[in-house]
Design an enzyme around this catalytic site. Structure first.
Site, PDB file in Angstrom:
ATOM      1  N   ASP A  34       0.843  -1.210   0.000  1.00 19.68           N
ATOM      2  CA  ASP A  34       0.000   0.000   0.000  1.00 19.68           C
ATOM      3  C   ASP A  34       0.864   1.240   0.000  1.00 19.68           C
ATOM      4  O   ASP A  34       1.961   1.233   0.573  1.00 19.68           O
ATOM      5  CB  ASP A  34      -0.911  -0.007   1.246  1.00 19.68           C
ATOM      6  CG  ASP A  34      -2.208   0.737   1.012  1.00 19.68           C
ATOM      7  OD1 ASP A  34      -2.162   1.961   0.856  1.00 19.68           O
ATOM      8  OD2 ASP A  34      -3.266   0.078   0.972  1.00 19.68           O
ATOM      9  N   TYR A 146     -11.683   7.096 -13.104  1.00 16.45           N
ATOM     10  CA  TYR A 146     -11.954   5.851 -12.372  1.00 16.45           C
ATOM     11  C   TYR A 146     -12.662   4.835 -13.274  1.00 16.45           C
ATOM     12  O   TYR A 146     -12.186   3.707 -13.436  1.00 16.45           O
ATOM     13  CB  TYR A 146     -12.811   6.178 -11.159  1.00 16.45           C
ATOM     14  CG  TYR A 146     -13.105   5.007 -10.248  1.00 16.45           C
ATOM     15  CD1 TYR A 146     -12.132   4.509  -9.378  1.00 16.45           C
ATOM     16  CD2 TYR A 146     -14.370   4.419 -10.234  1.00 16.45           C
ATOM     17  CE1 TYR A 146     -12.416   3.444  -8.518  1.00 16.45           C
ATOM     18  CE2 TYR A 146     -14.652   3.361  -9.380  1.00 16.45           C
ATOM     19  CZ  TYR A 146     -13.677   2.879  -8.529  1.00 16.45           C
ATOM     20  OH  TYR A 146     -13.966   1.832  -7.679  1.00 16.45           O
TER      21      TYR A 146
END
Ligand code: NAD
Ligand code: UDP
Length: 313
Positions: A34, A146
């Site tokens: 991450d 997106y």
């Protein structure tokens, strides 16, 4: 049996951290990758002492060399507020990040599951949405970074499969909610619960007649793991709870369940906000024997409990 080494990208985020929990509990060797853009160490700190859990701080836009058997590719901000903050970065994460993970999967012959989204259907002209529907997406709107990013990610997955024989799985996730959504997330369920708990106005965008179908997080994780380990089906498969609610109904439920004094206020509807959304999950039922059972009230109860425990007193 050999222990599986499993990479979870976006593993410190909302869905990723719940997935790490499940995989660690099942005894896999879990690698959480991450960059902590929307994820947080808090979401995974309880796993830090587990021998079968590791964290890598890394940005998926850059290549990474690892030895793994399975990859869950979840890295990507999911809330419109966050994915629109730096739209070019959102495209890069979806395109370059997915290429990097597919390259890795190819090199080490790992199976890779891509977290795609109901957003690939855009503002759908078919209702409920089946996997065969090609979608209605604006390629130059504020949501495009997106929506189109995720559509290209699906294209890349399928092309690596056809061209290089990479072992892929694609899931299309519909709105999912639950504990560990960030307070600053900005998606509707967390916004309404936080506003209700703090007696601030509940912000409905538009007239509240637009609909969404909400799935509780534990059931989504179950569907994800089933799809990863399904042997004869690569997807795409819809994962979501078909129970559809208007945003106004959700607002009223949040007020009622928290006993809030909040008033509902109406704000302008964001551009290209889909008017309706409901998954057809026939395929998931048939191929994965998966069907959500947790009703919205029950899931909201858990989520309200969570936000009560994390909001400043
Ligand atoms: P989230 O924002 O909580 O989690 C995303 C995680 O990815 C965060 O931990 C973030 O820090 C990390 N990340 C973002 N960009 C990165 C990068 N370039 N490199 C490394 N890490 C990066 O969102 P979520 O709800 O947990 O969503 C997880 C995945 O599921 C996303 O791919 C999202 O598109 C997909 N999805 C979620 C939903 C939903 O309702 N929750 C619906 C559809 C699809
Ligand atoms: N929404 C709203 N108030 C908020 C946040 C969102 O009315 O404070 C609306 C939003 O316009 C959309 C729906 O709720 O119609 C779901 O929004 P969310 O951002 O959760 O997810 P998505 O639009 O990506 O499905």
């Amino acid at each position: 049996m050999k222990k599986k080494r499993i990479l979870v990208t976006g593993g410190a985020g909302f869905l990723g951290s719940h997935l790490c929990d499940r995989l660690v509990a099942e005894g896999a060797d879990v690698l959480c990758l991450d960059n902590f853009f929307t994820g947080s160490k808090k979401n995974i700190e309880h796993l830090m002492d587990c021998k079968n859990f590791e964290i890598i701080r890394h940005d998926l836009v850059e290549p990474v060399l690892l030895e793994v058997d399975q990859i869950y590719n979840l890295a990507c901000p999911a809330s419109p507020v966050h994915y629109q903050y730096n739209p070019v970065k959102t495209v890069k994460t979806n395109v370059m990040g997915t290429i990097n993970m597919l390259g890795l999967a190819k090199r080490v012959t790992a199976r890779i599951l891509q977290a795609s989204t109901s957003e690939v259907y855009g503002d759908p002209g078919e209702h409920p949405q089946k996997e065969t529907y090609w979608g209605n997406v604006n390629c130059i709107g504020p949501r495009s970074c997106y929506d189109e990013g995720k559509r290209v990610a699906e294209t890349l997955m399928v092309d690596y499969h056809r061209q290089n024989g990479v072992d892929i799985r694609i899931i299309r996730i519909f709105n999912t909610y639950g504990p560990r959504m960030a307070i600053s997330d900005g998606r509707v369920v967390s916004n309404f619960i936080i506003q209700a708990l703090t007696n601030r106005p509940i912000t409905i965008y538009g007239d509240g007649t637009q609909t969404r179908s909400f799935c509780y997080v534990s059931e989504m994780i179950d569907g994800m793991i089933r799809m990863m380990n399904c042997e004869d089906f690569i997807g795409p498969v819809n994962l979501g709870n078909p129970n559809e609610f208007s945003i106004k109904e959700l607002a009223e439920l949040a007020v009622e369940m928290t006993g809030s004094k909040s008033k509902i206020v109406y704000e302008s509807l964001p551009e290209n906000d889909p008017t309706q959304r409901q998954p057809d999950i026939t395929l998931a039922k048939k191929k994965l024997n998966w069907e959500p059972a947790i009703q919205l009230r029950q899931g909201l109860k858990e989520t309200i409990q969570y936000f009560k425990s994390v909001l400043p007193k």
